[in-house]
Design a protein around this motif. Sequence first.
Motif, PDB file in Angstrom:
ATOM      1  N   LYS A 240      -9.412   6.730  -0.150  1.00 58.23           N
ATOM      2  CA  LYS A 240      -9.541   5.229   0.261  1.00 58.23           C
ATOM      3  C   LYS A 240      -8.467   4.686   0.822  1.00 58.23           C
ATOM      4  O   LYS A 240      -8.655   3.720   1.803  1.00 58.23           O
ATOM      5  CB  LYS A 240     -10.089   4.489  -1.081  1.00 58.23           C
ATOM      6  N   GLN A 241      -7.335   4.990   0.243  1.00 59.24           N
ATOM      7  CA  GLN A 241      -6.212   4.233   0.822  1.00 59.24           C
ATOM      8  C   GLN A 241      -5.808   4.900   2.204  1.00 59.24           C
ATOM      9  O   GLN A 241      -5.471   3.948   2.968  1.00 59.24           O
ATOM     10  CB  GLN A 241      -5.015   4.518   0.075  1.00 59.24           C
ATOM     11  N   TRP A 242      -6.195   5.903   2.463  1.00 60.61           N
ATOM     12  CA  TRP A 242      -5.984   6.705   3.632  1.00 60.61           C
ATOM     13  C   TRP A 242      -6.821   5.734   4.896  1.00 60.61           C
ATOM     14  O   TRP A 242      -6.406   5.721   5.889  1.00 60.61           O
ATOM     15  CB  TRP A 242      -6.137   8.150   3.605  1.00 60.61           C
ATOM     16  N   ALA A 243      -8.149   5.837   4.364  1.00 64.34           N
ATOM     17  CA  ALA A 243      -9.039   5.178   5.345  1.00 64.34           C
ATOM     18  C   ALA A 243      -8.699   3.882   5.584  1.00 64.34           C
ATOM     19  O   ALA A 243      -8.969   3.038   6.594  1.00 64.34           O
ATOM     20  CB  ALA A 243     -10.477   5.396   4.608  1.00 64.34           C
ATOM     21  N   ASN A 244      -8.324   3.042   4.558  1.00 64.99           N
ATOM     22  CA  ASN A 244      -7.759   1.477   4.755  1.00 64.99           C
ATOM     23  C   ASN A 244      -6.682   1.522   5.288  1.00 64.99           C
ATOM     24  O   ASN A 244      -6.422   0.302   6.370  1.00 64.99           O
ATOM     25  CB  ASN A 244      -7.589   1.026   3.272  1.00 64.99           C
ATOM     26  N   SER A 245      -5.823   2.433   5.577  1.00 66.17           N
ATOM     27  CA  SER A 245      -4.404   2.324   6.192  1.00 66.17           C
ATOM     28  C   SER A 245      -4.883   2.127   7.796  1.00 66.17           C
ATOM     29  O   SER A 245      -3.916   1.452   8.374  1.00 66.17           O
ATOM     30  CB  SER A 245      -3.613   3.444   5.844  1.00 66.17           C
ATOM     31  N   ARG A 246      -5.695   2.977   8.275  1.00 70.05           N
ATOM     32  CA  ARG A 246      -5.747   3.285   9.611  1.00 70.05           C
ATOM     33  C   ARG A 246      -5.774   1.951  10.471  1.00 70.05           C
ATOM     34  O   ARG A 246      -5.249   2.020  11.455  1.00 70.05           O
ATOM     35  CB  ARG A 246      -6.796   4.388  10.057  1.00 70.05           C
ATOM     36  N   VAL A 247      -6.673   1.275   9.874  1.00 73.28           N
ATOM     37  CA  VAL A 247      -6.831  -0.268  10.882  1.00 73.28           C
ATOM     38  C   VAL A 247      -5.451  -0.981  10.914  1.00 73.28           C
ATOM     39  O   VAL A 247      -5.301  -1.979  11.841  1.00 73.28           O
ATOM     40  CB  VAL A 247      -7.959  -0.998  10.366  1.00 73.28           C
ATOM     41  N   GLN A 248      -4.586  -0.740  10.116  1.00 73.86           N
ATOM     42  CA  GLN A 248      -3.302  -1.909  10.017  1.00 73.86           C
ATOM     43  C   GLN A 248      -2.384  -1.887  11.205  1.00 73.86           C
ATOM     44  O   GLN A 248      -1.913  -2.687  11.666  1.00 73.86           O
ATOM     45  CB  GLN A 248      -2.426  -1.212   8.882  1.00 73.86           C
ATOM     46  N   THR A 249      -2.562  -0.647  11.855  1.00 76.15           N
ATOM     47  CA  THR A 249      -1.865  -0.482  13.219  1.00 76.15           C
ATOM     48  C   THR A 249      -2.578  -1.131  14.514  1.00 76.15           C
ATOM     49  O   THR A 249      -2.081  -0.897  15.429  1.00 76.15           O
ATOM     50  CB  THR A 249      -1.200   1.120  13.605  1.00 76.15           C
TER      51      THR A 249
ATOM     52  N   ALA B 161       0.720  -1.177  -0.135  1.00 78.14           N
ATOM     53  CA  ALA B 161      -0.108   0.116   0.132  1.00 78.14           C
ATOM     54  C   ALA B 161       0.817   1.337   0.018  1.00 78.14           C
ATOM     55  O   ALA B 161       0.739   2.204  -0.603  1.00 78.14           O
ATOM     56  CB  ALA B 161      -1.113  -0.049   1.168  1.00 78.14           C
ATOM     57  N   ALA B 162       1.944   1.360   0.688  1.00 71.66           N
ATOM     58  CA  ALA B 162       2.833   2.570   0.814  1.00 71.66           C
ATOM     59  C   ALA B 162       3.621   2.673  -0.587  1.00 71.66           C
ATOM     60  O   ALA B 162       3.627   3.996  -1.062  1.00 71.66           O
ATOM     61  CB  ALA B 162       3.855   2.319   1.784  1.00 71.66           C
ATOM     62  N   GLU B 163       3.680   1.465  -1.270  1.00 72.44           N
ATOM     63  CA  GLU B 163       4.369   1.845  -2.621  1.00 72.44           C
ATOM     64  C   GLU B 163       3.476   2.306  -3.531  1.00 72.44           C
ATOM     65  O   GLU B 163       3.749   3.343  -4.293  1.00 72.44           O
ATOM     66  CB  GLU B 163       5.126   0.581  -3.132  1.00 72.44           C
ATOM     67  N   GLN B 164       2.209   1.659  -3.431  1.00 73.44           N
ATOM     68  CA  GLN B 164       1.113   2.230  -4.377  1.00 73.44           C
ATOM     69  C   GLN B 164       0.942   3.761  -4.248  1.00 73.44           C
ATOM     70  O   GLN B 164       0.591   4.416  -5.077  1.00 73.44           O
ATOM     71  CB  GLN B 164       0.014   1.461  -4.162  1.00 73.44           C
TER      72      GLN B 164
ATOM     73  N   LEU C  40       4.476   3.197   9.299  1.00 73.47           N
ATOM     74  CA  LEU C  40       4.929   3.613   7.965  1.00 73.47           C
ATOM     75  C   LEU C  40       3.656   4.167   6.921  1.00 73.47           C
ATOM     76  O   LEU C  40       3.544   4.947   6.086  1.00 73.47           O
ATOM     77  CB  LEU C  40       6.207   2.989   7.253  1.00 73.47           C
ATOM     78  N   GLN C  41       2.964   2.843   6.860  1.00 69.64           N
ATOM     79  CA  GLN C  41       1.924   3.076   5.650  1.00 69.64           C
ATOM     80  C   GLN C  41       0.730   4.271   6.050  1.00 69.64           C
ATOM     81  O   GLN C  41       0.271   4.829   5.231  1.00 69.64           O
ATOM     82  CB  GLN C  41       1.067   1.908   5.979  1.00 69.64           C
ATOM     83  N   VAL C  42       0.634   4.258   7.541  1.00 70.42           N
ATOM     84  CA  VAL C  42      -0.408   5.416   8.090  1.00 70.42           C
ATOM     85  C   VAL C  42       0.308   6.788   7.763  1.00 70.42           C
ATOM     86  O   VAL C  42      -0.313   7.594   7.228  1.00 70.42           O
ATOM     87  CB  VAL C  42      -0.678   5.311   9.612  1.00 70.42           C
ATOM     88  N   LYS C  43       1.739   6.751   7.804  1.00 65.77           N
ATOM     89  CA  LYS C  43       2.298   7.982   7.593  1.00 65.77           C
ATOM     90  C   LYS C  43       2.382   8.553   6.187  1.00 65.77           C
ATOM     91  O   LYS C  43       2.299   9.588   5.778  1.00 65.77           O
ATOM     92  CB  LYS C  43       3.901   7.874   8.214  1.00 65.77           C
ATOM     93  N   ILE C  44       2.365   7.485   5.434  1.00 60.77           N
ATOM     94  CA  ILE C  44       2.585   7.790   3.961  1.00 60.77           C
ATOM     95  C   ILE C  44       1.297   8.191   3.552  1.00 60.77           C
ATOM     96  O   ILE C  44       1.092   9.071   2.737  1.00 60.77           O
ATOM     97  CB  ILE C  44       3.086   6.566   3.105  1.00 60.77           C
ATOM     98  N   ALA C  45       0.129   7.608   4.108  1.00 60.28           N
ATOM     99  CA  ALA C  45      -1.300   7.765   3.598  1.00 60.28           C
ATOM    100  C   ALA C  45      -1.340   9.429   3.906  1.00 60.28           C
ATOM    101  O   ALA C  45      -2.124  10.002   2.991  1.00 60.28           O
ATOM    102  CB  ALA C  45      -2.082   6.813   4.336  1.00 60.28           C
ATOM    103  N   ASN C  46      -0.979   9.704   5.166  1.00 66.20           N
ATOM    104  CA  ASN C  46      -1.350  11.109   5.552  1.00 66.20           C
ATOM    105  C   ASN C  46      -0.597  12.245   4.683  1.00 66.20           C
ATOM    106  O   ASN C  46      -1.241  12.974   4.328  1.00 66.20           O
ATOM    107  CB  ASN C  46      -0.971  11.189   7.054  1.00 66.20           C
ATOM    108  N   THR C  47       0.829  12.016   4.640  1.00 63.35           N
ATOM    109  CA  THR C  47       1.433  12.739   3.850  1.00 63.35           C
ATOM    110  C   THR C  47       0.888  12.845   2.396  1.00 63.35           C
ATOM    111  O   THR C  47       0.818  14.013   1.654  1.00 63.35           O
ATOM    112  CB  THR C  47       2.771  12.373   3.700  1.00 63.35           C
ATOM    113  N   CYS C  48       0.659  11.675   1.850  1.00 59.23           N
ATOM    114  CA  CYS C  48       0.361  11.593   0.379  1.00 59.23           C
ATOM    115  C   CYS C  48      -1.113  12.511   0.026  1.00 59.23           C
ATOM    116  O   CYS C  48      -1.212  13.254  -0.841  1.00 59.23           O
ATOM    117  CB  CYS C  48       0.078  10.304  -0.223  1.00 59.23           C
ATOM    118  N   LEU C  49      -2.091  12.150   1.129  1.00 63.16           N
ATOM    119  CA  LEU C  49      -3.298  12.951   0.774  1.00 63.16           C
ATOM    120  C   LEU C  49      -3.101  14.453   0.975  1.00 63.16           C
ATOM    121  O   LEU C  49      -3.680  15.328   0.372  1.00 63.16           O
ATOM    122  CB  LEU C  49      -4.238  12.290   2.055  1.00 63.16           C
ATOM    123  N   GLN C  50      -2.180  14.722   1.810  1.00 63.26           N
ATOM    124  CA  GLN C  50      -1.940  16.200   1.966  1.00 63.26           C
ATOM    125  C   GLN C  50      -1.277  16.769   0.731  1.00 63.26           C
ATOM    126  O   GLN C  50      -1.713  17.839   0.305  1.00 63.26           O
ATOM    127  CB  GLN C  50      -1.097  16.530   3.148  1.00 63.26           C
ATOM    128  N   LEU C  51      -0.505  16.059   0.165  1.00 65.57           N
ATOM    129  CA  LEU C  51       0.039  16.625  -1.156  1.00 65.57           C
ATOM    130  C   LEU C  51      -1.098  16.410  -2.360  1.00 65.57           C
ATOM    131  O   LEU C  51      -0.793  17.233  -3.361  1.00 65.57           O
ATOM    132  CB  LEU C  51       1.142  15.600  -1.554  1.00 65.57           C
TER     133      LEU C  51
END
Length: 370
Positions: free
Chosen positions: A342-351, A244-247, A317-328
């Motif tokens: 959608k990736q941002w929402a899906n990422s949050r449960v991973q931790t 997910a982080a790579e995508q 890292l996935q959550v951090k990447i999702a947050n930064t990418c959404l901001q960009l």
Amino acid sequence: MKEIYEDFRQMCQKFLQQEAVPYHDEWERQGIIDRGLWLKAGKTGLLGMGVPTRYGGAGQPDFTYHAIFAEELVKARLTAPGFVAHNDVVASYLTHRTTDEQKERWLPGVCSGDLIAAIAISEPDAGSNVADIRTTARKEGDHYVLNGQKTFITSGENADLVLTATRTDRGLSLLVVERGTPGFSRGKRLEKLGWAASDTCELFFEDCRVPAANLIGRENAGMAYLMAGLPRERLSIATVAVAAAEQMLTETLDYCRTRQAFGQAIGTFQHNKFQLATMDTEVTIARVFLEHCIARLNTGELSITTAAKAKWWTTELQVKIANTCLQLHGGYGYLKESPISKQWANSRVQTIYGGTTEIMKELIGRSLGL
């Protein structure tokens, strides 16, 4: 091996593009994946890859194949948790902890997709700490009488086989509860922040009579079985995290190269460029560590501690990447139909699931003698 892996990856891509991508939006609206996809996945050979061939599996113990399938699910923006739980978690227990009779009874259906499998550990008062499990099973003749409740169960609605952790007289035991067992019922479908097509619900056991023949391994040995299975489960979650982080990074780089602000591509501003460079470095490190862990799992050397390190670090890292990418992505990133939202929402449960970040760090701390 690289060519074989690539051939398998292309097979996954073709299957998902034909059989899943066109229908996924509807499954998200429904909150559940159509059972027909499971049957098609089984026919294609994407279920039970580690199961021996005589039971309908591919007989391939190399976890890389499981990782590739999970990665392609993520890249196609499809719901992954149900397939990960079925393939990487439950199928592994049923392959390595069962009798010949149980294998004959369950594994062919798990591989064909006729039987969808789930694992039920979490309870309203017992999340990451399995020692707090209150569901009980009392032996009565050739049955166990099961009472209790499970919650947040992935594939809880679709599941035909539920690998259930329960308290017996001197410890924890694992029982397979089958669809239609008297006293077994399911609660309403739970609405979640992300993974909308992953059917998640509560399970209830009220004097549920489970045949003693459905006991996995030895009675009271469930804790040891769960501990042995956790490295694989947590590595599966880490695999999804890295993919997910790579995508997200790939899609955000494309956006930052084309989106203009103040007469230039937003990726050329130094702050944004540094953020992208940092993410690229961290994602590369995550990929290298993940591949290291997969190699260790394949040789039986992946420890609980190392798996915990992989799980917490890659998911955070996935959550951090999702947050930064959404901001960009700016305002476009906040739109519901935006892929990054959608990736941002899906990422949050991973931790959270598979053991929270805090539990992972507690395990690692104990390994340091603290």
